[in-house]
Design a protein around this motif. Sequence first.
Motif: not given
Length: 687
Positions: A459-460, A462, A494-497
Amino acid sequence: MLYAATLQVKVTYSSWQRVTITCITTCTLSNPNPTYIWYKNGQRLDERTSPQYKYSVYTNSKDSYSCAVKGHEDLHSPAVCVQGQSCNRVTYTKRRICVLKGSTVDISCTYVGYYSTTSSFWFRSDKSTPEDLTRDPGYAGRVKCTGTYRGPFTLRITDLREEDSAEYRFTFKTHNIEWGHSFPGTTLSVTGLQVKVTPAAEGQKTLTCSTTCTLTDNPTYIWYKNGQNVQGVSSPMYSISSEDADSYFCAVKGHLSSPTVYKPKNPSVSVSPSGEIVEGSSVTLTCSSDANPPVQSYTWWYKKNGGDYQSMTGPQHVFSHIQSSDSGEYYCESQNEMGTDRSGTINMDVKYKPKNPSVSVSPSGEIVEGSSVTLTCSSDANPPVDKYTWYKKNVTSPKASGQSYSITNIISEDRGEYYCEAENKYGRLNSSSVFVDVLYGPRNTSVSVSPSGEIVEGSSVTLSCSSDANPPVDKYTWYFQNETFLNGCGQMYNISNFKSVDSGHYHCEAWNRRGSRNSTALMIILPVKQTSVLTAAVGIIVVVLVLILCLSGLMWFRKKASISTSDTRDTSENVQGDSSPVYENVSSMSTASTAAQTAATVDQDDVHYARVHFSHSKNQEVPLYSTVQLCKPQKQDVQYDAVKFNLPSAATRPTAAQAAEEDFSEIYSRVNKPRRPEHNKPRTKKT
C-alpha cells in the motif's frame, strides 16, 4: 435745478374788486405740468395743479401770498401784498447761512402785522410742536432775541454746534391771524473745518482746508505743521511731499481750527473671543488704528507655521472654523491718505486634541524571541500629549502607560497588534495598530502517518512532518533508522509500495532561518499474515520438543561415557558459544494500527519469552528469537519461560570429539496473547 429767485408772484388787477396773482418762473421747469402750492399769511392752502398757477383774491385783502412748486417747498417765492405794502407778512434777511462750529450767528427777519401783535418767537421747524427757543434747554444760555415791530427781529445763537444745524422760523399772532408755521424760514448749517488730502502731481499731495458748506463770510486761512504755524500761507490749499508723514491742521482767523490730519498711528490687533483658541471654534481678528482722515484700507500680513508671509485685506478677518494650520504670526497695516503704519505682531496659538498618533518599533529589524523590544508612541497635539496608554488588539485591559512600552525577553505569546491612545485636555485619539512579529526556531515537531489504520504490504504510506515555527519551516529532512533519506525532502514523504524492508523508525527535522528541531521517532512495522504466525509457532514447538528429546539422550549418553572414562580422562572441553539473535515478528490482523501497537509504551502487549541454553561448538551457535503478537483489546501480561541446560561435571564430560558434536543453544520464545481477567491469567512456568 429750481432756485428761489426763479419763482415770484405777479399781481394783476382784473376788476375793481378782484386781483389775480400768478406764480411765474424765469426759467423752464423740468416738469412741464408742475403742481403749485400757495401760501396765505404763511399758511399752506390747498394744492392747485396746472394750469391753475393763478389765484384770484379780493382787492381789499390785507393778506400776503407766496407760491412754490411741489417737491421744492423750501424754495418758495417771496411773499407779496395784494394791496400796496400794507399786509401781514414775514421777510427773512437770508434764506441760507453757513457758519463755522464754535462761532456766533445772527438770523434776522422783518415782519408786519396788520393788527396789533399779541406774541412772537423763533422756533425750529423740525420740532413737532413749535417751541420758543429761549425756553429750549438745548439752547440755554446760548440764545438771545432782539428787535421791534417793523424793524429787524434777530435771533442770535452763540457757541454753535453741529447739531444746531436746522431751519429756523419766526411766527407771530394778532387778534385776527397767526402767521403760519409751515412757511419756510432760514436754514442754518454749522460746519467744522477739516483737511482733505488728495494726490497731486507725482511725488506731491494737496491739503485742502474745507467745510461742508460755503462759508457766508470771506475767511482767512492759517496752516499748522506739527503744531507750528506755517508762515506765508493763507489760502485754503497747501501742497506737501507724498512722503511727508508730518501732521497738519488749518484754521480760520478768529475761529476754531480744524482737526489734525496724520497717518495711522499705533495700529493694534485684537482677538475675539479672548483666551485660548481651540480648533474648530470661530475666531475674529480686528485691526484698529488712530488716524485722520480715517483709515482707508487695512492689510493683514500673516506667517502660518513658519511659512512665508501672505496678505489679506479688511479691518477684520474671521476664521469661522479655525484649524491648527492657522497657527502663526499675524499683524496688520493701516493706510490713509497721509501714510501707512503697521501693528505689532501677535502669535495665534490654536489648541487641538491629539492627531495622527503613530507607533514606532525599536529595534526596527526582525524581532527574535528572547530579545528586548521598545514601542514608542508619538502624536501631534497642542498642548502636548500628557497621557499615553498602550493596548494589545483583542485584549480589553491596557498593557501599560507612558510614551514608551518595553517588552524584555519577548516570547511568541507577545506576538500581535499593538496600538496606543494619546490624550490631552482637549481629547484623545487612538493610533493605527502595528504588528509585532516574534521570530523563533521550529518546536513541537512531530510525525504523523496516513493512513492511520493498518498498513498493508504494497500500500501507499504518507508521512507528514509538522512543526510550530516563525518564520514557517522552509526545509524538512527525513530520517530512517537515524540515517538521512537521500530522497527525503519536503513536509511530506510518500512510500508508494510499502514493504517489510521499509519497517522501522522514522523521524523528521524541521528547519527555518532561526534553527532546527527533530521530531520524536515513529516506528512503523508491517504485520505478517496469521498463517505465518501459526506455522512459526508450530515449528518452534516441534523444535523445542526435538531439542528436549535430543538433550535428554545426550545427557544419558554423556553420563554413561563419563563413568567408563573417568579413570583415563583428566580434562574435558566445555564449549559454550555466543548466540546471534534471529527475530521473527508475527502479528495477527487487528483493527488498530500495527505501527501504533508496536511503538506505544502504553497498552503494550504481554510478551512471553522462552530461553534455552545449549552447550555447542563455537561454529554451531545459533540463537533463535521468536516473537508472536496476537490481537488483543487491552494491555497483556508478560510471562517468561526459561529453560537452561548445564554442562555435565568434569567427570562426566564427553570427549572433545563428542563435545564437538553437541549443540548448545539459547532459545527465546515470545508469545503475545490477550489479557484475561486476573483469575483466568495463566501462571508463569519454569522448566
